[in-house]
Design an enzyme around this catalytic site. Sequence first.
Site, PDB file in Angstrom:
ATOM      1  N   GLY A 108       7.970 -33.245 -40.340  1.00 50.53           N
ATOM      2  CA  GLY A 108       7.697 -31.972 -40.982  1.00 50.53           C
ATOM      3  C   GLY A 108       8.116 -30.703 -40.279  1.00 50.53           C
ATOM      4  N   SER A 151      11.567 -35.728 -40.319  1.00 53.39           N
ATOM      5  CA  SER A 151      12.742 -34.845 -40.696  1.00 53.39           C
ATOM      6  C   SER A 151      14.048 -35.346 -41.174  1.00 53.39           C
ATOM      7  CB  SER A 151      12.883 -33.732 -39.703  1.00 53.39           C
ATOM      8  OG  SER A 151      11.667 -32.806 -39.641  1.00 53.39           O
ATOM      9  N   GLU A 201       7.961 -42.727 -35.691  1.00 51.26           N
ATOM     10  CA  GLU A 201       8.037 -41.285 -36.138  1.00 51.26           C
ATOM     11  C   GLU A 201       7.299 -40.491 -34.882  1.00 51.26           C
ATOM     12  OE1 GLU A 201       7.435 -41.127 -40.730  1.00 51.26           O
ATOM     13  OE2 GLU A 201       5.570 -41.147 -39.991  1.00 51.26           O
ATOM     14  N   GLU A 230      -0.732 -38.275 -39.154  1.00 52.53           N
ATOM     15  CA  GLU A 230      -1.598 -37.348 -39.866  1.00 52.53           C
ATOM     16  C   GLU A 230      -3.184 -37.930 -39.893  1.00 52.53           C
ATOM     17  OE1 GLU A 230       0.591 -36.308 -43.219  1.00 52.53           O
ATOM     18  OE2 GLU A 230       2.099 -35.305 -41.826  1.00 52.53           O
ATOM     19  N   ASN A 280       7.230 -41.009 -48.299  1.00 52.78           N
ATOM     20  CA  ASN A 280       5.597 -40.656 -48.374  1.00 52.78           C
ATOM     21  C   ASN A 280       5.350 -39.344 -48.964  1.00 52.78           C
ATOM     22  OD1 ASN A 280       3.188 -40.278 -47.354  1.00 52.78           O
ATOM     23  ND2 ASN A 280       3.605 -39.744 -45.236  1.00 52.78           N
ATOM     24  N   TRP A 281       4.667 -39.255 -50.051  1.00 48.71           N
ATOM     25  CA  TRP A 281       4.594 -37.898 -50.652  1.00 48.71           C
ATOM     26  C   TRP A 281       3.138 -37.055 -50.283  1.00 48.71           C
ATOM     27  CZ3 TRP A 281       4.977 -39.668 -56.508  1.00 48.71           C
ATOM     28  CH2 TRP A 281       6.314 -39.609 -56.988  1.00 48.71           C
ATOM     29  N   LYS A 282       2.938 -37.796 -49.477  1.00 50.19           N
ATOM     30  CA  LYS A 282       1.270 -37.123 -48.779  1.00 50.19           C
ATOM     31  C   LYS A 282       0.689 -36.622 -49.805  1.00 50.19           C
ATOM     32  CE  LYS A 282       4.424 -35.836 -44.787  1.00 50.19           C
ATOM     33  NZ  LYS A 282       4.153 -35.368 -43.613  1.00 50.19           N
ATOM     34  N   GLY A 334       9.202 -37.931 -45.702  1.00 53.65           N
ATOM     35  CA  GLY A 334       8.198 -37.191 -46.385  1.00 53.65           C
ATOM     36  C   GLY A 334       8.813 -36.107 -47.121  1.00 53.65           C
ATOM     37  N   GLY A 335       9.031 -34.850 -46.727  1.00 52.76           N
ATOM     38  CA  GLY A 335       9.637 -33.750 -47.628  1.00 52.76           C
ATOM     39  C   GLY A 335      10.521 -33.994 -48.364  1.00 52.76           C
ATOM     40  N   HIS A 370      -0.551 -43.612 -40.123  1.00 51.69           N
ATOM     41  CA  HIS A 370       0.352 -42.356 -39.965  1.00 51.69           C
ATOM     42  C   HIS A 370      -0.339 -41.317 -39.050  1.00 51.69           C
ATOM     43  CE1 HIS A 370       2.504 -38.811 -41.360  1.00 51.69           C
ATOM     44  NE2 HIS A 370       3.261 -39.500 -41.846  1.00 51.69           N
TER      45      HIS A 370
HETATM   46  C1  PEP Z   1       6.492 -38.429 -42.909  1.00 53.10           C
HETATM   47  O1  PEP Z   1       5.459 -38.076 -43.686  1.00 53.10           O
HETATM   48  O2  PEP Z   1       6.100 -39.562 -42.462  1.00 53.10           O
HETATM   49  C2  PEP Z   1       7.585 -37.698 -42.446  1.00 53.10           C
HETATM   50  C3  PEP Z   1       8.372 -38.398 -41.680  1.00 53.10           C
HETATM   51  O3  PEP Z   1       7.690 -36.397 -43.051  1.00 53.10           O
HETATM   52  P1  PEP Z   1       8.984 -35.697 -42.988  1.00 53.10           P
HETATM   53  O4  PEP Z   1      10.054 -36.484 -43.442  1.00 53.10           O
HETATM   54  O5  PEP Z   1       8.737 -34.540 -43.963  1.00 53.10           O
HETATM   55  O6  PEP Z   1       9.173 -35.223 -41.606  1.00 53.10           O
END
Ligand code: PEP
Length: 250
Positions: free
Chosen positions: A172, A212, A166, A96, A9-11, A233-234, A94
């Site tokens: 994050g 994470s 999640e 966010e 997930n590049w956000k 994500g990251g 999501h």
């Molecule tokens: C996400 O964006 O869904 C996520 C899990 O981010 P991260 O891996 O950075 O915690």
Amino acid sequence: MRTPIIAGNWKMFKTIAEATDFAKQLTATKAIEGVEQVICAPFTTLSALAGILQGTPYALGAQNVHFADQGAFTGEISPLMLKEIGVKYVIIGHSERRQYFNETDETVNKKVIAALSHGLLPIVCVGESLAEFESGSTEQVVRTQTEAALNGLTSDQVKQVVIAYEPIWAIGTGKSSTAEDANKTIGYIRGCVERAFGAEAAAAIRIQYGGSVKPDNIEGYLRQSDIDGALVGGASLTVDGFVQLVAGAS
Ligand code: PEP
């Protein structure tokens, strides 16, 4: 029997130039087999990515979708539009989007139904906040969100859905759920699916962990009985990171 699925997930990261660069580098590396691999990229980059990823093992995903085919919804993107580009998956609900953009269980459900009706595969996010985790309400929260998201689907449709568990406090933050705790909650979600849609749907639906996940902890999650992959994500933002995550799931 369930193929693991790693979705990046590049956000709101990467310009078209950066996304194109990533995709060219990724497609130049030897693909790892046995793991479904998805890049969920910003809307502006999807067309360019589709041109590069078409015919490769990497599927394209979006990060949101509206539930209507078209209409006076300024700033929104419809399932038809995503389908036209060649998008296969779409992240829905999501945390966010729930937190900052008023996504509710009801809009998540409408989007899931709309996505499936256009042949897009939803990655539906569920998960509890830190306060809910600390008060012991995790199961109640994920049950409510899961049942609402899948409301009105047939069991055949449910089999096509991916759920991403999640915990919000792990996204994050560098704080991840233990693999055992994540597996327990994911097993509980699978039980909710079984009660509503039967054993076959519950055995088929893929449920990822997200929060994470990194190359150095992914194997612990994927070794668990009920965890079918990760939404990341990251750590998915670099080609090296993405490839290592996939290798950890293979
Ligand atoms: C996400 O964006 O869904 C996520 C899990 O981010 P991260 O891996 O950075 O915690």
